[in-house]
Design a protein around this motif. Sequence first.
Motif, short mmCIF file in Angstrom:
data_model
loop_
_atom_site.label_atom_id
_atom_site.label_comp_id
_atom_site.label_asym_id
_atom_site.label_seq_id
_atom_site.Cartn_x
_atom_site.Cartn_y
_atom_site.Cartn_z
N CYS A 101 0.83 -1.21 0.00
CA CYS A 101 0.00 0.00 0.00
C CYS A 101 0.87 1.26 0.00
N ALA A 103 3.85 1.63 -1.05
CA ALA A 103 4.55 1.78 -2.33
C ALA A 103 3.67 2.49 -3.36
N LYS A 104 2.33 2.41 -3.17
CA LYS A 104 1.40 3.10 -4.07
C LYS A 104 0.94 4.43 -3.50
N ASP A 106 -0.53 4.76 -0.56
CA ASP A 106 -1.74 4.55 0.23
C ASP A 106 -1.39 4.06 1.63
#
Length: 199
Positions: A101, A103-104, A106
């Motif tokens: 998450c 890494a995105k 989020d």
Amino acid sequence: RKCDVVNRGLSGYNTRWAKLILPRLINKSTSAESTVAVTIFFGANDSALKDLNPKQHVPLEEYAANLKSMIQYLKSVDVTEDRIILITPPPLQESAWEKACLAKGDRLNRRNATAGEYAQACVQVARDCGTDVLDLWTLMQKNQDFSSYLSDGLHLSTKGNSFLATQLWSHLEKKLSALPSLLPYWRDVDHVDPEASLL
């Protein structure tokens, strides 16, 4: 050689969407009466946290109602409850999923305890409706370190898919064992005149 396997993997879908498209996938004209088994494997997306993932989140009560609705629909097209297998969501390995998450950009948008509530609801729906159920959430956590079953904390790894296949086979084997073979075993094919064996 006993039946065809049709896989309908719908990445990111939840039960709210699946119940709407189920009639497109299975209906009377797709020979539902000759269907040996149908698996329904949802919950990982439904159990996403509402505040952090409202698009995929489905409230627990609606999740259970959606599963019941899919079972009722299947029964309406002659797929009886003894041919339906519900599969609970798998467990969530939170630290690995949190990395994915982050890494995105989020925040962690799921919790293992929440996935467990959805798994319990799935088991209860199976009891209420008389279907078979594979409690993947519980079975995978019998292994102390279940992270090897998950590629990123959420999605099944190769080992996780093999585990699921093994567990599912124990439910399918009894349904398939009595079926006749539609084609001969390869050793029984006449290699000089294969048409005689196969047509």
